[in-house]
Design a protein around this motif. Sequence first.
Motif, PDB file in Angstrom:
ATOM      1  N   TRP A 114       0.826  -1.203   0.000  1.00  0.00           N
ATOM      2  CA  TRP A 114       0.000   0.000   0.000  1.00  0.00           C
ATOM      3  C   TRP A 114       0.862   1.256   0.000  1.00  0.00           C
ATOM      4  CZ3 TRP A 114       0.156   3.560   4.033  1.00  0.00           C
ATOM      5  CH2 TRP A 114      -0.727   4.648   3.894  1.00  0.00           C
ATOM      6  N   ALA A 115       1.888   1.275   0.847  1.00  0.00           N
ATOM      7  CA  ALA A 115       2.765   2.445   0.926  1.00  0.00           C
ATOM      8  C   ALA A 115       3.517   2.653  -0.383  1.00  0.00           C
ATOM      9  CB  ALA A 115       3.746   2.284   2.088  1.00  0.00           C
ATOM     10  N   SER A 116       3.960   1.557  -1.009  1.00  0.00           N
ATOM     11  CA  SER A 116       4.675   1.680  -2.282  1.00  0.00           C
ATOM     12  C   SER A 116       3.771   2.256  -3.359  1.00  0.00           C
ATOM     13  CB  SER A 116       5.206   0.309  -2.712  1.00  0.00           C
ATOM     14  OG  SER A 116       6.099  -0.206  -1.754  1.00  0.00           O
ATOM     15  N   GLY A 117       2.526   1.754  -3.428  1.00  0.00           N
ATOM     16  CA  GLY A 117       1.579   2.299  -4.392  1.00  0.00           C
ATOM     17  C   GLY A 117       1.298   3.771  -4.154  1.00  0.00           C
ATOM     18  N   SER A 118       1.174   4.147  -2.867  1.00  0.00           N
ATOM     19  CA  SER A 118       0.930   5.555  -2.538  1.00  0.00           C
ATOM     20  C   SER A 118       2.118   6.433  -2.919  1.00  0.00           C
ATOM     21  CB  SER A 118       0.639   5.693  -1.035  1.00  0.00           C
ATOM     22  OG  SER A 118      -0.494   4.935  -0.663  1.00  0.00           O
ATOM     23  N   MET A 119       3.330   5.939  -2.682  1.00  0.00           N
ATOM     24  CA  MET A 119       4.516   6.722  -3.036  1.00  0.00           C
ATOM     25  C   MET A 119       4.631   6.911  -4.539  1.00  0.00           C
ATOM     26  SD  MET A 119       7.583   5.633  -0.413  1.00  0.00           S
ATOM     27  CE  MET A 119       7.260   3.887  -0.320  1.00  0.00           C
ATOM     28  N   VAL A 120       4.357   5.850  -5.298  1.00  0.00           N
ATOM     29  CA  VAL A 120       4.402   5.967  -6.757  1.00  0.00           C
ATOM     30  C   VAL A 120       3.372   6.983  -7.242  1.00  0.00           C
ATOM     31  CG1 VAL A 120       3.984   4.729  -8.912  1.00  0.00           C
ATOM     32  CG2 VAL A 120       5.314   3.648  -7.101  1.00  0.00           C
ATOM     33  N   PHE A 121       2.179   6.936  -6.673  1.00  0.00           N
ATOM     34  CA  PHE A 121       1.130   7.874  -7.065  1.00  0.00           C
ATOM     35  C   PHE A 121       1.519   9.311  -6.721  1.00  0.00           C
ATOM     36  CE2 PHE A 121      -2.647  10.306  -5.703  1.00  0.00           C
ATOM     37  CZ  PHE A 121      -3.301  10.395  -6.923  1.00  0.00           C
ATOM     38  N   LEU A 122       2.061   9.531  -5.520  1.00  0.00           N
ATOM     39  CA  LEU A 122       2.447  10.884  -5.114  1.00  0.00           C
ATOM     40  C   LEU A 122       3.604  11.415  -5.958  1.00  0.00           C
ATOM     41  CD1 LEU A 122       2.204  10.517  -1.219  1.00  0.00           C
ATOM     42  CD2 LEU A 122       0.705  11.863  -2.710  1.00  0.00           C
ATOM     43  N   LEU A 123       4.571  10.550  -6.279  1.00  0.00           N
ATOM     44  CA  LEU A 123       5.676  10.987  -7.127  1.00  0.00           C
ATOM     45  C   LEU A 123       5.184  11.356  -8.527  1.00  0.00           C
ATOM     46  CD1 LEU A 123       8.604   8.542  -6.263  1.00  0.00           C
ATOM     47  CD2 LEU A 123       8.439  10.970  -5.726  1.00  0.00           C
ATOM     48  N   TYR A 124       4.274  10.558  -9.064  1.00  0.00           N
ATOM     49  CA  TYR A 124       3.753  10.834 -10.397  1.00  0.00           C
ATOM     50  C   TYR A 124       2.963  12.147 -10.409  1.00  0.00           C
ATOM     51  CZ  TYR A 124       0.957  10.410 -14.637  1.00  0.00           C
ATOM     52  OH  TYR A 124       0.350  10.651 -15.842  1.00  0.00           O
ATOM     53  N   ARG A 125       2.141  12.347  -9.384  1.00  0.00           N
ATOM     54  CA  ARG A 125       1.358  13.581  -9.328  1.00  0.00           C
ATOM     55  C   ARG A 125       2.256  14.800  -9.149  1.00  0.00           C
ATOM     56  NH1 ARG A 125      -3.406  14.216  -4.962  1.00  0.00           N
ATOM     57  NH2 ARG A 125      -1.596  14.429  -3.581  1.00  0.00           N
ATOM     58  N   HIS A 126       3.295  14.659  -8.328  1.00  0.00           N
ATOM     59  CA  HIS A 126       4.235  15.769  -8.126  1.00  0.00           C
ATOM     60  C   HIS A 126       4.977  16.089  -9.429  1.00  0.00           C
ATOM     61  CE1 HIS A 126       7.132  18.366  -6.138  1.00  0.00           C
ATOM     62  NE2 HIS A 126       8.110  17.666  -6.693  1.00  0.00           N
ATOM     63  N   LYS A 127       5.342  15.055 -10.164  1.00  0.00           N
ATOM     64  CA  LYS A 127       6.039  15.270 -11.436  1.00  0.00           C
ATOM     65  C   LYS A 127       5.148  15.998 -12.429  1.00  0.00           C
ATOM     66  CE  LYS A 127       8.409  12.797 -15.129  1.00  0.00           C
ATOM     67  NZ  LYS A 127       8.813  11.458 -15.639  1.00  0.00           N
ATOM     68  N   GLN A 128       3.885  15.647 -12.451  1.00  0.00           N
ATOM     69  CA  GLN A 128       2.959  16.313 -13.354  1.00  0.00           C
ATOM     70  C   GLN A 128       2.766  17.785 -12.978  1.00  0.00           C
ATOM     71  OE1 GLN A 128       3.048  13.771 -15.765  1.00  0.00           O
ATOM     72  NE2 GLN A 128       1.021  14.617 -16.195  1.00  0.00           N
ATOM     73  N   GLN A 129       2.762  18.075 -11.674  1.00  0.00           N
ATOM     74  CA  GLN A 129       2.519  19.440 -11.222  1.00  0.00           C
ATOM     75  C   GLN A 129       3.689  20.373 -11.510  1.00  0.00           C
ATOM     76  OE1 GLN A 129       1.597  18.907  -7.081  1.00  0.00           O
ATOM     77  NE2 GLN A 129      -0.562  18.392  -7.449  1.00  0.00           N
ATOM     78  N   VAL A 130       4.899  19.853 -11.437  1.00  0.00           N
ATOM     79  CA  VAL A 130       6.074  20.723 -11.614  1.00  0.00           C
ATOM     80  C   VAL A 130       6.727  20.538 -12.976  1.00  0.00           C
ATOM     81  CG1 VAL A 130       6.541  20.695  -9.150  1.00  0.00           C
ATOM     82  CG2 VAL A 130       7.664  19.021 -10.614  1.00  0.00           C
TER      83      VAL A 130
END
Length: 313
Positions: free
Chosen positions: A198-214
């Motif tokens: 669960w934590a790994s999936g959440s980290m991947v999602f947060l990294l992807y969203r952060h990459k899209q934002q910046v």
Amino acid sequence: DNNNNLVLPSAFLSCTVVGLLGNFSLFCHYIILYFTGYRSRSTDVILQHLIVANFLTLLSKGVPQTMAAFGWEYSPSDFGCKMIFFLHRVGRGVSMGSICLLSVFQVITISPQNSRWAELKAKAPQHIVPSMCLCWMLQMLVNVVFPVNITGKYSDKNITNRRDFGYCSALRYDETRSILLALLLLLPDVSCLGLMLWASGSMVFLLYRHKQQVQHIRRNIISPRSSPESRATRTILLLVSSFVSFYTLACTFQLVLTLFGNPSWVLVKITVVMAAWFPTVSPFLLMSRDLTVHRIYIAWIRNAQSPTVRRNL
């Protein structure tokens, strides 16, 4: 035949020696950082517990299995066998708990300010040490079954229904009881594994969203560099993926080993080799991804700067 007989003993010896050297190098890394005055990160405490757990795992199983595999005379007492299996299981469990806590802590750290985890960011570092202590205690409690069931191979106890593990033996139960015992021991592991996934999936999602934002900001940067949080997250993801891969293989062999009433020597040896892979590989993964030399160099520079030098600067 002689060459084939040396393959697994050589694997035991290689895993044990390389793993001990790797964990000792990582331990020296933290010692150097401490004496050079480098400010430690919150995750360093978890990684230090991981090092101790790796040492326990390698010393309790790697050394005696290597001696037994090479045919060296090694007959631990009844108490010695109980401690070997108990410490191995505790070290293995704490290793899993450390990776689980590390991944959950990193999810809280990189979560955005408007998320539900935001209020835990300031409190999370204060709960790391109590969480690790709780992990040690729970693993000791769960794995107390091993000192009860494990005996020395040449124990004075008159136990005919035993499973031979080379230098130690264990009580042999019927198939139903063996399955129940395996499920009991797997329950904490499955819980930690679920949290890690669960934590790994959440980290991947947060990294992807952060990459899209910046993404529009990074187009204007000539030499883009990821943030320290992103680098740490990728390191933890690599650690978790490695652990899950090695754990799945080791767990599969261990389950087969538990179900067999009298397992073959080859199966027992392969199971031990699989269990030793992560404690051997993990310190090298951390040192290669954690910019170890850079951190030590920066700590040495900060410690070496005298007040006079600072005034001249």
